[in-house]
Design an enzyme around this catalytic site. Structure first.
Site, PDB file in Angstrom:
ATOM      1  N   MET A  27       0.846  -1.197   0.000  1.00 56.58           N
ATOM      2  CA  MET A  27       0.000   0.000   0.000  1.00 56.58           C
ATOM      3  C   MET A  27       0.883   1.249   0.000  1.00 56.58           C
ATOM      4  SD  MET A  27      -3.505  -0.870   1.924  1.00 56.58           S
ATOM      5  CE  MET A  27      -3.029  -0.534   3.594  1.00 56.58           C
ATOM      6  N   GLY A  28       2.145   1.068  -0.378  1.00 55.15           N
ATOM      7  CA  GLY A  28       3.040   2.219  -0.474  1.00 55.15           C
ATOM      8  C   GLY A  28       3.546   2.666   0.882  1.00 55.15           C
ATOM      9  N   HIS A  34       9.162  -3.681   3.580  1.00 62.45           N
ATOM     10  CA  HIS A  34       8.766  -3.875   2.173  1.00 62.45           C
ATOM     11  C   HIS A  34       9.996  -4.153   1.312  1.00 62.45           C
ATOM     12  CE1 HIS A  34       5.486  -0.995   3.514  1.00 62.45           C
ATOM     13  NE2 HIS A  34       4.783  -1.999   3.060  1.00 62.45           N
ATOM     14  N   GLN A  58     -10.421  -2.335   2.240  1.00 64.49           N
ATOM     15  CA  GLN A  58      -9.963  -3.015   3.459  1.00 64.49           C
ATOM     16  C   GLN A  58      -9.932  -2.080   4.664  1.00 64.49           C
ATOM     17  OE1 GLN A  58      -6.042  -4.023   1.512  1.00 64.49           O
ATOM     18  NE2 GLN A  58      -5.243  -3.686   3.567  1.00 64.49           N
ATOM     19  N   GLY A 144       4.595 -10.245   4.375  1.00 69.35           N
ATOM     20  CA  GLY A 144       5.340 -10.200   5.634  1.00 69.35           C
ATOM     21  C   GLY A 144       4.641 -10.997   6.732  1.00 69.35           C
ATOM     22  N   LYS A 146       4.612 -10.106   9.679  1.00 68.62           N
ATOM     23  CA  LYS A 146       4.030  -9.096  10.577  1.00 68.62           C
ATOM     24  C   LYS A 146       2.498  -9.158  10.543  1.00 68.62           C
ATOM     25  CE  LYS A 146       3.449  -4.723  12.264  1.00 68.62           C
ATOM     26  NZ  LYS A 146       2.468  -4.145  11.398  1.00 68.62           N
ATOM     27  N   ASP A 147       1.931  -9.314   9.327  1.00 70.00           N
ATOM     28  CA  ASP A 147       0.478  -9.464   9.189  1.00 70.00           C
ATOM     29  C   ASP A 147       0.177 -10.957   9.115  1.00 70.00           C
ATOM     30  OD1 ASP A 147      -0.415  -6.642   8.967  1.00 70.00           O
ATOM     31  OD2 ASP A 147       0.937  -6.656   7.265  1.00 70.00           O
ATOM     32  N   MET A 181       8.509  -2.918  12.049  1.00 72.99           N
ATOM     33  CA  MET A 181       8.348  -1.803  11.104  1.00 72.99           C
ATOM     34  C   MET A 181       6.945  -1.812  10.516  1.00 72.99           C
ATOM     35  SD  MET A 181      11.890  -1.250   9.164  1.00 72.99           S
ATOM     36  CE  MET A 181      13.401  -1.110  10.119  1.00 72.99           C
TER      37      MET A 181
HETATM   38  O1  PAF Z   1      -0.359  -5.762   3.589  1.00 70.56           O
HETATM   39  C1  PAF Z   1      -0.728  -4.839   2.851  1.00 70.56           C
HETATM   40  O2  PAF Z   1      -0.028  -3.854   2.646  1.00 70.56           O
HETATM   41  C2  PAF Z   1      -2.098  -4.928   2.187  1.00 70.56           C
HETATM   42  O3  PAF Z   1      -3.026  -5.542   3.016  1.00 70.56           O
HETATM   43  C3  PAF Z   1      -2.067  -5.622   0.810  1.00 70.56           C
HETATM   44  C4  PAF Z   1      -1.644  -7.080   0.926  1.00 70.56           C
HETATM   45  C5  PAF Z   1      -1.112  -4.886  -0.118  1.00 70.56           C
HETATM   46  C6  PAF Z   1      -3.459  -5.592   0.174  1.00 70.56           C
HETATM   47  O4  PAF Z   1      -3.925  -4.288   0.000  1.00 70.56           O
END
Ligand code: PAF
Length: 277
Positions: A27-28, A34, A58, A144, A146-147, A181
């Protein structure tokens, strides 16, 4: 590095890539975490595609999508030296055309933890990630640890919908003091940033008990809560010791387990986790 927005340009650029493709969806507002996914994707594939899209579906009604940090120029300048082939930055209109009504939903795995606190969140994640997979046709996709629940939910979706790709889950990247992070760390003021190390300390405390032989899950949850309680700025949303695959809360740990938590530090919601076993 080719940067595209439209589906037409994305498809044309994808067709020109021969050989394996690693996909890193983001998501930048990129950070070291990342970039470590991108480096791993680069090491394991001939080509790398990164998506940058702040996915509106989301975010819950009470979560401020418009305030999500964005800095596209900086993101692109971080990606350029890493040898990324293609960056796809679709608009919301590309991902969700007018009249949009098609969703991808994973069932039971999305009920506990983040799913319970953020209704509809995973429906948005799985829908957009399925669309990324369809459009970019990756050989491997990088996420990651992390999630942790997001990774488990997407893994389930990949199996259930027969996506012909391999999921690669990469370790959480941490600051020197242990804070995981996250793009959201930017919201923390100085005092909250200092206090935020309590998540890592509480997970470490529970892990130390586990390594000392403790297998009672409630004892580990109590340990995490006790450490979090030492930090007045921390407001616990949930603390969990769950089965790694089903994410069901455990009584006794017999196999792989996930310690996880969501904690408010002021107005900022932080999550973190450790895998045991
Ligand atoms: O983890 C994220 O940044 C977002 O949930 C993803 C996987 C890019 C989906 O929008």
């Amino acid at each position: 590095m080719n940067t595209v927005s439209s589906l037409f340009d994305l498809r044309a650029a994808r067709l020109s890539l021969n050989g394996t493709v690693g996909l890193v969806p983001t998501m930048g507002y990129l950070h070291e975490g990342h970039l470590s996914l991108v480096s791993r994707a680069k090491a394991e594939n001939k080509h790398v595609i990164v998506t940058i899209f702040v996915n509106p579906t989301q975010f819950g009604a009470n979560e401020d999508l418009s305030k999500y940090p964005r800095d596209l120029e900086r993101d692109l300048s971080l990606l350029r030296p890493l040898g990324v082939d293609l960056v796809w930055m679709p608009t919301a209109e590309v991902m969700y055309p007018s009249g949009y009504q098609t969703w991808v939903e994973v069932d039971a795995l999305t009920s506990p933890l983040e799913g319970a606190m953020r209704p509809g969140h995973f429906r948005g994640v799985t829908t957009v990630v399925a669309k990324f997979f369809n459009a970019t046709q990756p050989t491997k996709a990088y996420f990651g640890q992390k999630d942790a629940q997001q990774a488990a939910v997407i893994r389930r979706m990949v199996t259930d919908l027969n996506f012909p790709l391999e999921m690669v889950i990469c370790p959480t990247t941490r600051e020197a003091d242990g804070l995981a992070m996250s793009s959201r760390n930017k919201y923390l003021n100085e005092a909250e940033r200092k206090a935020a190390t309590v998540l890592f300390r509480s997970l470490s405390g529970a892990k130390a008990l586990y390594e000392g032989g403790e297998r009672n899950a409630e004892t580990l949850r109590e340990k995490m809560k006790a450490v979090l309680a030492t930090e007045p700025l921390a407001q616990i949303q949930y603390v969990s010791c769950a089965d790694y695959d089903s994410l069901a809360e455990l009584e006794i740990i017999t196999g792989k387990a996930l310690l996880s938590m969501a904690v408010f530090m002021g107005k900022t919601r932080l999550i973190d986790n450790f895998v045991l076993g």
